[in-house]
Enzyme design. Structure first.
Site, PDB file in Angstrom:
ATOM      1  N   TYR A  12       0.819  -1.218   0.000  1.00  0.00           N
ATOM      2  CA  TYR A  12       0.000   0.000   0.000  1.00  0.00           C
ATOM      3  C   TYR A  12       0.855   1.271   0.000  1.00  0.00           C
ATOM      4  O   TYR A  12       0.402   2.312  -0.453  1.00  0.00           O
ATOM      5  CB  TYR A  12      -0.935   0.017   1.209  1.00  0.00           C
ATOM      6  CG  TYR A  12      -2.064  -0.989   1.106  1.00  0.00           C
ATOM      7  CD1 TYR A  12      -3.246  -0.656   0.470  1.00  0.00           C
ATOM      8  CD2 TYR A  12      -1.932  -2.275   1.636  1.00  0.00           C
ATOM      9  CE1 TYR A  12      -4.283  -1.576   0.361  1.00  0.00           C
ATOM     10  CE2 TYR A  12      -2.962  -3.198   1.538  1.00  0.00           C
ATOM     11  CZ  TYR A  12      -4.136  -2.842   0.898  1.00  0.00           C
ATOM     12  OH  TYR A  12      -5.154  -3.760   0.796  1.00  0.00           O
ATOM     13  N   THR A 119       6.906   2.304   9.357  1.00  0.00           N
ATOM     14  CA  THR A 119       6.662   2.823  10.707  1.00  0.00           C
ATOM     15  C   THR A 119       7.437   1.952  11.703  1.00  0.00           C
ATOM     16  O   THR A 119       7.275   0.737  11.711  1.00  0.00           O
ATOM     17  CB  THR A 119       5.147   2.729  11.015  1.00  0.00           C
ATOM     18  OG1 THR A 119       4.448   3.407   9.978  1.00  0.00           O
ATOM     19  CG2 THR A 119       4.822   3.335  12.357  1.00  0.00           C
ATOM     20  N   VAL A 153      -0.174   8.780   4.606  1.00  0.00           N
ATOM     21  CA  VAL A 153      -1.285   8.705   3.652  1.00  0.00           C
ATOM     22  C   VAL A 153      -2.481   7.933   4.198  1.00  0.00           C
ATOM     23  O   VAL A 153      -2.342   7.047   5.027  1.00  0.00           O
ATOM     24  CB  VAL A 153      -0.833   8.053   2.325  1.00  0.00           C
ATOM     25  CG1 VAL A 153       0.073   8.988   1.565  1.00  0.00           C
ATOM     26  CG2 VAL A 153      -0.181   6.707   2.575  1.00  0.00           C
ATOM     27  N   LYS A 204       5.657  10.010  13.928  1.00  0.00           N
ATOM     28  CA  LYS A 204       4.728   9.126  13.209  1.00  0.00           C
ATOM     29  C   LYS A 204       3.884   8.319  14.207  1.00  0.00           C
ATOM     30  O   LYS A 204       2.660   8.211  14.065  1.00  0.00           O
ATOM     31  CB  LYS A 204       5.525   8.174  12.298  1.00  0.00           C
ATOM     32  CG  LYS A 204       4.744   7.020  11.739  1.00  0.00           C
ATOM     33  CD  LYS A 204       3.688   7.462  10.759  1.00  0.00           C
ATOM     34  CE  LYS A 204       2.696   6.348  10.491  1.00  0.00           C
ATOM     35  NZ  LYS A 204       1.581   6.792   9.667  1.00  0.00           N
ATOM     36  N   ASN A 208      -0.602   8.735  15.243  1.00  0.00           N
ATOM     37  CA  ASN A 208      -1.629   7.695  15.312  1.00  0.00           C
ATOM     38  C   ASN A 208      -2.085   7.441  16.738  1.00  0.00           C
ATOM     39  O   ASN A 208      -3.247   7.110  16.977  1.00  0.00           O
ATOM     40  CB  ASN A 208      -1.114   6.412  14.665  1.00  0.00           C
ATOM     41  CG  ASN A 208      -1.093   6.559  13.150  1.00  0.00           C
ATOM     42  OD1 ASN A 208      -1.901   7.285  12.589  1.00  0.00           O
ATOM     43  ND2 ASN A 208      -0.153   5.909  12.505  1.00  0.00           N
ATOM     44  N   GLY A 255      -9.032  -0.339  14.046  1.00  0.00           N
ATOM     45  CA  GLY A 255      -8.267  -1.313  13.269  1.00  0.00           C
ATOM     46  C   GLY A 255      -7.261  -0.655  12.353  1.00  0.00           C
ATOM     47  O   GLY A 255      -6.922   0.519  12.519  1.00  0.00           O
ATOM     48  N   CYS A 258      -2.134   0.905  11.268  1.00  0.00           N
ATOM     49  CA  CYS A 258      -1.465   2.018  11.961  1.00  0.00           C
ATOM     50  C   CYS A 258      -2.015   2.254  13.364  1.00  0.00           C
ATOM     51  O   CYS A 258      -1.321   2.025  14.351  1.00  0.00           O
ATOM     52  CB  CYS A 258      -1.586   3.278  11.120  1.00  0.00           C
ATOM     53  SG  CYS A 258      -0.709   3.145   9.552  1.00  0.00           S
ATOM     54  N   LYS A 316     -12.001   0.143   7.851  1.00  0.00           N
ATOM     55  CA  LYS A 316     -12.682   1.428   7.664  1.00  0.00           C
ATOM     56  C   LYS A 316     -13.469   1.386   6.358  1.00  0.00           C
ATOM     57  O   LYS A 316     -13.320   0.440   5.585  1.00  0.00           O
ATOM     58  CB  LYS A 316     -11.703   2.609   7.729  1.00  0.00           C
ATOM     59  CG  LYS A 316     -10.624   2.595   6.692  1.00  0.00           C
ATOM     60  CD  LYS A 316      -9.693   3.726   6.988  1.00  0.00           C
ATOM     61  CE  LYS A 316      -9.156   4.314   5.729  1.00  0.00           C
ATOM     62  NZ  LYS A 316      -9.694   5.504   5.221  1.00  0.00           N
TER      63      LYS A 316
END
Ligand SMILES: NC(=O)c1ccc[n+]([C@@H]2O[C@H](COP(=O)([O-])OP(=O)(O)OC[C@H]3O[C@@H](n4cnc5c(N)ncnc54)[C@H](O)[C@@H]3O)[C@@H](O)[C@H]2O)c1
Length: 426
Positions: A12, A119, A153, A204, A208, A255, A258, A316
């Site tokens: 992704y 990450t 993103v 980062k 989140n 969920g 991240c 999502k």
């Protein structure tokens, strides 16, 4: 200046980044250990769902600026975008980053740039990457510049956000920061901020974590409101009229790759200090069971075997990504209930247990529909038909997505997470 960029990991993050650099004139070698990904890419095809990515990849491959391979090669720049999943003990599994870094060591040359996009727990660049890269015999920081540049993103909007978002570049020294900034300038229109690698790694994770903890607050409010016969949704809407308040929305859990994982990478480093972060995780992880309890309560008056239909299982709306989806955990809990049969409806998902592609067949003779994820397609449902197909027309909406008034007018019993009418109405 045209650069040869080797991007490791074509998922992704890596694939859109590869396509973006390629369509901006760089020569890209995409590397993935998954042969299916490499084979598809070399034919100009992709195996993930992301709007417009197929078109961009096809253009990049046709222009011959993007090719794929299973092994890295000599390049000017190496970008690592491999997974950093979580282990069962909630610590970061760094084996993909480690093996991807090792795989480029034989190809490293003076003047190269290495960028970690994955990450990672704070300290990864300095403590994991730099020592491995140093095995090349080159002077890291002088001969080879190294930085962390995390991705922000949003799946579903990746191509737009790659360009528009502000970006952080955390280098091991100033030269690394500047070189990496100049490279991303190829396509990034947002601001690019420079810092050290460890700060970038923490930024980062904290972005989140901020969202995860705030969702936990909304979920806690949802439970409190249910207990006190107040609507959490109304409380949130009204409280957010305050100019400095922005309560998040409750839901069936958190969920994705991240939000549900990144906070653990901070907890791992400072377990004694990261108390609110850990509690936020615990509250969000409790939501699938909470939804199950609501279902059982609603279904209590039903004396026969019950059929529950779950609408939407991805983490999502409007995407196909099921990673860490709390709805999957909810389904797992449902299947342990001896007197409940589960059926799943999700037009974005092609295969998973209990999936029924024919929606009317899925809802036939059911006792409860649980809206897990509010995909846009679920806004267009013919509820009149749905009511006729169901044995007990009851809905538990975990997202405040469907319209209570319309549904109740049609004869549905409508239940909403975050608010509760006294007793069960079945
Ligand atoms: N997906 C997101 O929305 C998102 C957003 C921000 C950050 N991130 C982070 O970006 C990183 C990548 O995430 P993703 O969603 O792209 O993962 P992904 O699972 O979609 O893709 C990763 C790819 O890396 C490949 N891979 C594994 N080991 C490899 C190796 N040694 N060499 C080459 N390829 C290898 C896998 O086969 C896979 O195709 C993760 O750290 C993630 O946390 C993801």
């Amino acid at each position: 200046m045209k650069q040869k960029i080797c991007i490791l990991g074509l998922g992704y993050i890596g694939l859109p980044t590869a396509a973006m650099f390629a369509t901006h004139g760089h020569e890209i070698i995409g590397v993935d250990v998954n042969e299916e990904v490499v084979h598809a890419l070399n034919q100009g095809k992709i195996i993930i769902e992301e709007p417009y990515l197929d078109i961009m990849v096809q253009a990049a491959v046709t222009s011959e600026n993007l090719t794929a391979a299973t092994e890295p090669c000599q390049a000017d720049v190496f970008i690592i975008a491999v997974p950093t999943p979580m282990e069962a003990d909630k610590t970061a599994n760094m084996k993909y980053v480690e093996s991807a870094t090792r795989s480029i060591v034989p190809y490293l040359e003076k003047g190269n740039i290495v960028i970690l996009e994955s990450t990672s727990p704070p300290g990864t660049v300095e403590e994991l990457l730099v020592p491995i890269l140093a095995e090349s015999g080159l002077c890291i920081g002088e001969d080879v510049l190294v930085a962390h540049s995390p991705e922000r993103v949003l799946p579903g909007k990746i191509l737009m956000e790659l360009v528009e978002n502000n970006r952080i570049v955390g280098g091991i020294n100033q030269r690394s920061c500047e070189a990496v900034r100049d490279l991303y300038r190829t396509f990034v229109k947002g601001e690019i901020f420079l810092t050290d690698a460890k700060t970038a790694e923490m930024c980062k994770l904290m972005e989140n974590t901020y969202r995860d903890v705030n969702i936990a607050l909304a979920n806690e409010l949802a439970k409190i409101c249910e207990a006190m016969n107040i609507s959490a949704w109304e409380v949130i809407e009204l409280a957010n009229k305050h100019p400095r308040v922005h309560l998040h929305q409750p839901g069936p859990g958190v969920g994705g790759h991240c939000l549900a994982i990144d906070p653990w990478f901070i907890i791992e480093k400072q377990p004694q200090l990261a108390q609110m972060i850990a509690l936020g995780r615990q509250i969000n992880d409790s939501m699938p069971r909470h939804v199950l309890e609501r279902c059982k309560e609603i279904l209590e008056p039903v004396e026969e075997r019950k059929k529950v239909v779950v609408f939407g299982v991805t983490y999502k709306p409007d995407i196909d990504d099921m990673r860490e989806s709390p709805i999957m955990e909810f389904i797992h809990l449902l299947e342990q209930e001896k007197d409940i049969d589960v059926v799943v409806v999700d037009p974005h998902v092609t295969h998973m247990p209990y999936l029924e592609k024919d929606m009317w067949k899925a809802v036939g003779n059911s006792h409860l529909i649980v809206l897990g994820v509010h995909h846009q397609v679920f806004a267009q449902i013919d509820f009149e038909h749905m009511k006729q197909e169901m044995k007990n027309p009851a809905i538990l909406d975990t997202r405040d997505f469907w319209d209570r008034v319309t549904l109740e007018k049609l004869g549905f019993q409508y239940f909403l997470l975050g608010e509760k009418k006294e007793g069960s109405r079945l």
